[in-house]
Design a protein around this motif. Sequence first.
Motif, PDB file in Angstrom:
ATOM      1  N   GLN A 167       0.856  -1.221   0.130  1.00  0.00           N
ATOM      2  CA  GLN A 167       0.020   0.174  -0.019  1.00  0.00           C
ATOM      3  C   GLN A 167       0.867   1.312   0.023  1.00  0.00           C
ATOM      4  OE1 GLN A 167      -0.791   2.369   2.861  1.00  0.00           O
ATOM      5  NE2 GLN A 167      -1.991   3.472   1.457  1.00  0.00           N
ATOM      6  N   GLN A 168       1.942   1.222   0.884  1.00  0.00           N
ATOM      7  CA  GLN A 168       2.722   2.525   0.872  1.00  0.00           C
ATOM      8  C   GLN A 168       3.666   2.634  -0.058  1.00  0.00           C
ATOM      9  OE1 GLN A 168       2.809   4.775   3.561  1.00  0.00           O
ATOM     10  NE2 GLN A 168       0.957   3.663   4.185  1.00  0.00           N
ATOM     11  N   ALA A 169       4.131   1.678  -0.771  1.00  0.00           N
ATOM     12  CA  ALA A 169       4.988   1.518  -1.980  1.00  0.00           C
ATOM     13  C   ALA A 169       4.314   1.996  -3.285  1.00  0.00           C
ATOM     14  CB  ALA A 169       5.681   0.333  -2.225  1.00  0.00           C
ATOM     15  N   SER A 170       3.075   1.646  -3.456  1.00  0.00           N
ATOM     16  CA  SER A 170       2.294   1.974  -4.492  1.00  0.00           C
ATOM     17  C   SER A 170       2.140   3.413  -4.793  1.00  0.00           C
ATOM     18  CB  SER A 170       0.760   1.128  -4.392  1.00  0.00           C
ATOM     19  OG  SER A 170       0.094   1.885  -3.551  1.00  0.00           O
ATOM     20  N   SER A 171       2.156   3.999  -3.811  1.00  0.00           N
ATOM     21  CA  SER A 171       2.022   5.495  -3.688  1.00  0.00           C
ATOM     22  C   SER A 171       3.120   6.108  -4.491  1.00  0.00           C
ATOM     23  CB  SER A 171       1.686   6.175  -2.517  1.00  0.00           C
ATOM     24  OG  SER A 171       2.770   6.181  -1.596  1.00  0.00           O
ATOM     25  N   TRP A 172       4.402   5.484  -4.733  1.00  0.00           N
ATOM     26  CA  TRP A 172       5.403   6.100  -5.115  1.00  0.00           C
ATOM     27  C   TRP A 172       5.437   5.651  -6.622  1.00  0.00           C
ATOM     28  CZ3 TRP A 172       8.544   9.727  -3.099  1.00  0.00           C
ATOM     29  CH2 TRP A 172       8.288   9.904  -1.463  1.00  0.00           C
ATOM     30  N   VAL A 173       4.839   4.853  -7.084  1.00  0.00           N
ATOM     31  CA  VAL A 173       4.853   4.213  -8.637  1.00  0.00           C
ATOM     32  C   VAL A 173       4.690   5.427  -9.611  1.00  0.00           C
ATOM     33  CG1 VAL A 173       3.832   2.819 -10.299  1.00  0.00           C
ATOM     34  CG2 VAL A 173       4.209   2.055  -7.927  1.00  0.00           C
ATOM     35  N   PRO A 174       3.636   6.349  -9.359  1.00  0.00           N
ATOM     36  CA  PRO A 174       3.688   7.387 -10.358  1.00  0.00           C
ATOM     37  C   PRO A 174       4.903   8.157 -10.467  1.00  0.00           C
ATOM     38  CG  PRO A 174       1.512   7.226  -9.013  1.00  0.00           C
ATOM     39  CD  PRO A 174       2.728   6.258  -8.367  1.00  0.00           C
ATOM     40  N   LEU A 175       5.545   8.514  -9.195  1.00  0.00           N
ATOM     41  CA  LEU A 175       6.635   9.128  -9.276  1.00  0.00           C
ATOM     42  C   LEU A 175       7.587   8.450 -10.037  1.00  0.00           C
ATOM     43  CD1 LEU A 175       8.173  11.933  -8.589  1.00  0.00           C
ATOM     44  CD2 LEU A 175       8.600  10.945  -6.443  1.00  0.00           C
ATOM     45  N   TRP A 176       7.822   7.290  -9.754  1.00  0.00           N
ATOM     46  CA  TRP A 176       8.846   6.612 -10.584  1.00  0.00           C
ATOM     47  C   TRP A 176       8.736   6.369 -12.152  1.00  0.00           C
ATOM     48  CZ3 TRP A 176       7.880   0.689 -11.368  1.00  0.00           C
ATOM     49  CH2 TRP A 176       9.282   0.045 -11.734  1.00  0.00           C
ATOM     50  N   ASN A 177       7.478   6.593 -12.258  1.00  0.00           N
ATOM     51  CA  ASN A 177       6.836   6.464 -13.839  1.00  0.00           C
ATOM     52  C   ASN A 177       7.463   7.687 -14.499  1.00  0.00           C
ATOM     53  OD1 ASN A 177       6.142   3.863 -13.905  1.00  0.00           O
ATOM     54  ND2 ASN A 177       4.010   4.506 -13.121  1.00  0.00           N
ATOM     55  N   LYS A 178       7.736   9.014 -13.737  1.00  0.00           N
ATOM     56  CA  LYS A 178       7.946  10.109 -14.164  1.00  0.00           C
ATOM     57  C   LYS A 178       9.442  10.069 -14.544  1.00  0.00           C
ATOM     58  CE  LYS A 178       4.170  12.534 -13.968  1.00  0.00           C
ATOM     59  NZ  LYS A 178       3.549  12.972 -15.270  1.00  0.00           N
ATOM     60  N   ASN A 179      10.194   9.200 -13.957  1.00  0.00           N
ATOM     61  CA  ASN A 179      11.680   9.131 -14.418  1.00  0.00           C
ATOM     62  C   ASN A 179      12.529  10.313 -13.727  1.00  0.00           C
ATOM     63  OD1 ASN A 179      11.568   6.378 -15.463  1.00  0.00           O
ATOM     64  ND2 ASN A 179      10.647   7.506 -17.460  1.00  0.00           N
ATOM     65  N   CYS A 180      12.142  10.773 -12.563  1.00  0.00           N
ATOM     66  CA  CYS A 180      12.718  12.031 -12.151  1.00  0.00           C
ATOM     67  C   CYS A 180      14.330  11.871 -11.777  1.00  0.00           C
ATOM     68  CB  CYS A 180      11.936  12.664 -11.100  1.00  0.00           C
ATOM     69  SG  CYS A 180      11.785  11.427  -9.672  1.00  0.00           S
ATOM     70  N   HIS A 181      14.692  10.590 -11.435  1.00  0.00           N
ATOM     71  CA  HIS A 181      16.101  10.063 -11.041  1.00  0.00           C
ATOM     72  C   HIS A 181      16.273   8.876 -11.206  1.00  0.00           C
ATOM     73  CE1 HIS A 181      19.682   9.645  -8.459  1.00  0.00           C
ATOM     74  NE2 HIS A 181      19.784  10.997  -8.574  1.00  0.00           N
ATOM     75  N   ALA A 182      17.519   8.418 -11.804  1.00  0.00           N
ATOM     76  CA  ALA A 182      17.863   6.951 -12.088  1.00  0.00           C
ATOM     77  C   ALA A 182      17.956   6.140 -10.932  1.00  0.00           C
ATOM     78  CB  ALA A 182      18.969   6.976 -13.051  1.00  0.00           C
ATOM     79  N   GLY A 183      18.163   6.791  -9.809  1.00  0.00           N
ATOM     80  CA  GLY A 183      18.370   5.988  -8.451  1.00  0.00           C
ATOM     81  C   GLY A 183      17.132   6.008  -7.573  1.00  0.00           C
ATOM     82  N   LEU A 184      15.926   6.439  -7.900  1.00  0.00           N
ATOM     83  CA  LEU A 184      14.831   6.600  -7.233  1.00  0.00           C
ATOM     84  C   LEU A 184      14.397   5.330  -6.781  1.00  0.00           C
ATOM     85  CD1 LEU A 184      12.329   8.024  -5.922  1.00  0.00           C
ATOM     86  CD2 LEU A 184      11.076   7.811  -8.254  1.00  0.00           C
ATOM     87  N   GLN A 185      14.147   4.051  -7.883  1.00  0.00           N
ATOM     88  CA  GLN A 185      13.739   2.946  -7.390  1.00  0.00           C
ATOM     89  C   GLN A 185      14.986   2.154  -6.519  1.00  0.00           C
ATOM     90  OE1 GLN A 185      14.111  -0.270 -10.633  1.00  0.00           O
ATOM     91  NE2 GLN A 185      12.313  -1.377  -9.569  1.00  0.00           N
ATOM     92  N   VAL A 186      16.235   2.402  -6.757  1.00  0.00           N
ATOM     93  CA  VAL A 186      16.897   1.699  -5.767  1.00  0.00           C
ATOM     94  C   VAL A 186      16.900   2.184  -4.291  1.00  0.00           C
ATOM     95  CG1 VAL A 186      19.493   1.475  -5.207  1.00  0.00           C
ATOM     96  CG2 VAL A 186      18.904   1.259  -7.322  1.00  0.00           C
ATOM     97  N   PHE A 187      16.789   3.640  -4.323  1.00  0.00           N
ATOM     98  CA  PHE A 187      16.630   4.378  -2.912  1.00  0.00           C
ATOM     99  C   PHE A 187      15.297   3.765  -2.293  1.00  0.00           C
ATOM    100  CE2 PHE A 187      14.338   7.868  -0.680  1.00  0.00           C
ATOM    101  CZ  PHE A 187      15.310   7.940   0.408  1.00  0.00           C
ATOM    102  N   LEU A 188      14.192   3.901  -2.850  1.00  0.00           N
ATOM    103  CA  LEU A 188      13.015   3.504  -2.297  1.00  0.00           C
ATOM    104  C   LEU A 188      12.808   2.006  -1.964  1.00  0.00           C
ATOM    105  CD1 LEU A 188      10.362   5.587  -4.505  1.00  0.00           C
ATOM    106  CD2 LEU A 188      11.100   6.052  -1.969  1.00  0.00           C
ATOM    107  N   CYS A 189      13.424   1.161  -2.976  1.00  0.00           N
ATOM    108  CA  CYS A 189      13.349  -0.549  -2.295  1.00  0.00           C
ATOM    109  C   CYS A 189      14.234  -0.612  -1.567  1.00  0.00           C
ATOM    110  CB  CYS A 189      13.721  -1.132  -3.829  1.00  0.00           C
ATOM    111  SG  CYS A 189      12.170  -0.839  -4.939  1.00  0.00           S
ATOM    112  N   SER A 190      15.474   0.261  -1.431  1.00  0.00           N
ATOM    113  CA  SER A 190      16.218  -0.133  -0.250  1.00  0.00           C
ATOM    114  C   SER A 190      15.625   0.113   1.290  1.00  0.00           C
ATOM    115  CB  SER A 190      17.583   0.593  -0.397  1.00  0.00           C
ATOM    116  OG  SER A 190      17.220   1.933   0.130  1.00  0.00           O
ATOM    117  N   LEU A 191      14.520   0.833   1.010  1.00  0.00           N
ATOM    118  CA  LEU A 191      13.648   1.140   2.545  1.00  0.00           C
ATOM    119  C   LEU A 191      12.555   0.230   2.560  1.00  0.00           C
ATOM    120  CD1 LEU A 191      14.115   4.860   2.456  1.00  0.00           C
ATOM    121  CD2 LEU A 191      15.201   3.282   3.836  1.00  0.00           C
ATOM    122  N   PHE A 192      11.686   0.177   1.434  1.00  0.00           N
ATOM    123  CA  PHE A 192      10.433  -0.447   1.289  1.00  0.00           C
ATOM    124  C   PHE A 192      10.556  -2.070   1.434  1.00  0.00           C
ATOM    125  CE2 PHE A 192       8.713   3.525  -0.033  1.00  0.00           C
ATOM    126  CZ  PHE A 192       7.442   3.493   0.803  1.00  0.00           C
ATOM    127  N   ALA A 193      11.639  -2.503   0.459  1.00  0.00           N
ATOM    128  CA  ALA A 193      12.051  -3.942   0.420  1.00  0.00           C
ATOM    129  C   ALA A 193      13.387  -4.278   0.566  1.00  0.00           C
ATOM    130  CB  ALA A 193      11.414  -4.346  -1.075  1.00  0.00           C
TER     131      ALA A 193
END
Length: 186
Positions: free
Chosen positions: A85-111
Motif C-alpha cells: 500500500q505504501q510503496a504503490s503511492s511512489w509508482v507514479p513518481l517512479w514512472n516520471k523518471n525523475c532520477h535514475a536512483g529513485l527505485q534503488v533508494f525507495l526499494c532499499s527502504l520498502f523492500a
Amino acid sequence: KGQSQKFSAMILIWTFGLLACSMANEYDYVSFQSDIGSYQSGRFYTKPPQCVNIPEDLRLCHNVGYNKMVLPNLLDHETMAEVKQQASSWVPLWNKNCHAGLQVFLCSLFAPVCLDRPIFPCRWLCESVRDACEPIMRYFGFYWPEMLKCDKFPQNDVCIAMTSPNATEPTKPQEKEKCFSCSTKL
C-alpha cells in the motif's frame, strides 16, 4: 437454561478472544531499545526479521535485482499489505523518471535485501533523489516526506549506493564523495 446460555456465551467470548489473540499482528512492539541499532526507530519486535519473497504485485520493487526482502522493512512496515500500500503511492513518481536512483533508494527502504543487518541508502543518494524528484512532487502538491528525511541516512557508514547497469563503480554525486564506505558495493 439460563446458566447454560451464560456458560455458552462465556465459552464463545473466550474462544473469540483466543482467536483474536492468535490473529494479532505477528510483530508486536515490545519496548524501546536505543542500543539495538537494527532499525532507526529503536524499536524491536517479538519475532525476528523474516526474509520473504518480493511479490509480483509490489510493482516498485519486484524487478529491483534481488528476490527476497526483509520484514519488517526499514520504514517499520510490518506486513506485506502495508508495504504494498505504501510503496504503490511512489509508482507514479517512479514512472516520471525523475532520477535514475529513485527505485534503488525507495526499494532499499520498502523492500530491503535480506542481510545479517540492515543497510540504509547513502545520505547523498537520498539528497540526489530528493533534489531531482521533489520539484515534480511539489507540482502535484506533495512534499518530500518526513520519513525520508535525508539526514536520517548514513554518510560515514556502509550504505546503499546506486550503480548503473554494466558499471564497475557506484554512481557518485557530482561533488567529491565524502564517505569512502558509502561507495562500497554490496
